[in-house]
Every structure is written in C-alpha cells, then in structure tokens.
Design a protein around this motif. Structure first.
Motif, PDB file in Angstrom:
ATOM      1  N   PHE A  65       0.838  -1.207   0.000  1.00 43.15           N
ATOM      2  CA  PHE A  65       0.000   0.000   0.000  1.00 43.15           C
ATOM      3  C   PHE A  65       0.867   1.249   0.000  1.00 43.15           C
ATOM      4  O   PHE A  65       0.534   2.250  -0.652  1.00 43.15           O
ATOM      5  N   TRP A  66       1.984   1.199   0.693  1.00 40.25           N
ATOM      6  CA  TRP A  66       2.914   2.333   0.814  1.00 40.25           C
ATOM      7  C   TRP A  66       4.126   2.190  -0.092  1.00 40.25           C
ATOM      8  O   TRP A  66       5.075   2.974   0.006  1.00 40.25           O
ATOM      9  N   GLY A  67       4.100   1.210  -0.983  1.00 42.08           N
ATOM     10  CA  GLY A  67       5.223   0.964  -1.869  1.00 42.08           C
ATOM     11  C   GLY A  67       6.392   0.308  -1.169  1.00 42.08           C
ATOM     12  O   GLY A  67       7.540   0.396  -1.630  1.00 42.08           O
ATOM     13  N   LEU A  68       6.106  -0.393  -0.051  1.00 38.37           N
ATOM     14  CA  LEU A  68       7.151  -1.000   0.765  1.00 38.37           C
ATOM     15  C   LEU A  68       6.970  -2.510   0.851  1.00 38.37           C
ATOM     16  O   LEU A  68       5.886  -3.029   0.562  1.00 38.37           O
ATOM     17  N   GLU A  69       8.002  -3.188   1.281  1.00 36.38           N
ATOM     18  CA  GLU A  69       7.904  -4.613   1.517  1.00 36.38           C
ATOM     19  C   GLU A  69       7.201  -4.847   2.851  1.00 36.38           C
ATOM     20  O   GLU A  69       7.186  -3.983   3.727  1.00 36.38           O
ATOM     21  N   GLU A  70       6.623  -6.040   2.970  1.00 34.94           N
ATOM     22  CA  GLU A  70       5.950  -6.394   4.240  1.00 34.94           C
ATOM     23  C   GLU A  70       6.975  -6.506   5.368  1.00 34.94           C
ATOM     24  O   GLU A  70       8.102  -6.885   5.152  1.00 34.94           O
TER      25      GLU A  70
END
Length: 231
Positions: A226-231
């Motif tokens: 959602f934020w362009g990040l990895e989990e």
C-alpha cells in the motif's frame, strides 16, 4: 532570453505558491485572485498561469471552476476534519493533514482536531500537539494506495478517516463495498503527519522524491505494498 523568462516565471509561480500557503496558514482559507495579484504584483494572467502550473505540479488543488480548494495540509472544503487553533479554524484535508497542521503552522503547538467515525458517526476529538501523539484507541484507515493518491486527490483525502475500532472499519468496508486499505493506530498517524509537510511555508520548497517518500513511510512505521514498501 528564454532561460531568463523561464527562471522569472518559476520565481513568480513560487511567489504565488507561498502566498496561497501563507493565507491558508494565517487565515484558514485561500487568498482570492485579487489578493494574490496585490501581494505578488503579478497580472491576472500571470496569477492564473501560476495557479494552473501549481495544480499541474500537485502543489494546490483547483475545482472545476478554478477555485483553490486544497493546498496540503489545508483545505477549504469539508473533508471530515476541523482543526481549531488559538486564533484560526482550518479544514484539515484528511486525518493525515489534520494531524499535520500543528507541526507546520508557527505558534500553533497544540490544536483541537474534531471528526466523526466514518462507520457509526461517533464523534471524536483530539488535542494534537508537536510533542507526542494524542491518546486514543481509535484507528486510521486509508483507502487509496499511495501510488494512486493523486488519481483523484479529493476522493483520496475524503477516504483517509478515523474509525472507533477495526470492527468499524470492517463494517464500513462491508457497507461501501470497498476493499481494505491501510489500518494503523493514532501514534503512527501522528508520526506520519509530524514531518511530512516540513518546508511548505518556506521558499523555495522542494518536494520529496519517491524514494525519499518511501523511506519516510518506513521510518514512521508503515509497511506493505500500500505504501510501496515490503511487508
């Protein structure tokens, strides 16, 4: 000569941007076209060009009639958050923006943010300051992923809301048919808001690059695609 004209035009655009932000910060609403012309000594055509450019470059939001309705974190339309300072009442552009205002406006170290749960309508109010997050067990839910936030920015902002609990989030999603976005606590919301808009009242203002934005999101504790990040 063209380079000189371009540099002058950029300077004029920045002057208009600063005037829009100054008016929002000090008065709670955007300046009129004549007020911008008087403050910047620009012609109506030059002011119009500057505002159009600022909208195209995502510094302000204009409605279909050309009125200034947002200059994040400020708004001049009701997007579910009121922000009361010592002398000024603002519309916050969303949960994120409402929590950001005390961090941005000089002399407003605490504000009263008021809203309602998007699911059940329960009223909520928070004293939001610059020292620490407000108390509360409520959660924020952001519907639109960060990468698509400017596809329809008013829709995006109007769906960055506070809910009583995650059950209220689930009830709202079931009622609206929307898919779950990003849910996080008030402390994370406060950290997200605290430094995101730094420099917007200064000149020149330089927006974060996408990589810098992602690093900021990770730093405040957000995760996932959602934020362009990895989990």
């Amino acid at each position: 000569m063209d380079a000189e004209v371009s540099e002058r035009a950029q300077t004029d655009i920045e002057r208009v941007r600063v005037e829009v932000y100054r008016s929002y910060a000090e008065q709670g609403h955007p300046p009129s076209r004549p007020a911008i012309e008087a403050a910047t000594r620009l012609s109506p055509a030059e002011v119009e060009h500057a505002l159009t450019t600022l909208a195209e470059t995502r510094h302000v939001v204009l409605d279909d009639d050309g009125r200034i309705i947002m200059a994040h974190p400020f708004a001049s339309i009701d997007l579910h958050f009121s922000v009361k300072g010592t002398h000024t009442l603002w519309w916050g552009g969303c949960a994120w923006d409402a929590f950001a205002i005390p961090h941005l406006v000089p002399g407003e170290h605490e504000v009263l943010v008021a809203t309602t749960c998007a699911a059940c309508g329960t009223p909520h109010a928070y004293v939001v300051g610059t020292a620490e997050p407000p108390a509360g067990d409520e959660v924020a839910h952001f519907l639109v992923p960060a990468a698509h936030s400017w596809d329809d920015v008013v829709h995006t902002c109007s769906n960055q809301r506070i809910f009583c609990t995650e059950k209220c989030v689930d009830d709202w999603l079931a009622a609206t048919g929307n898919e779950r976005g990003s849910v996080f606590d008030l402390a994370t919301l406060w950290r997200l808001a605290a430094h995101w808009y730094e420099g917007r009242l200064d000149s020149p203002y330089v927006r974060r690059e996408p990589s810098e934005a992602k690093a900021y999101f990770a730093q405040v504790g957000l995760k996932g695609a959602f934020w362009g990040l990895e989990e």
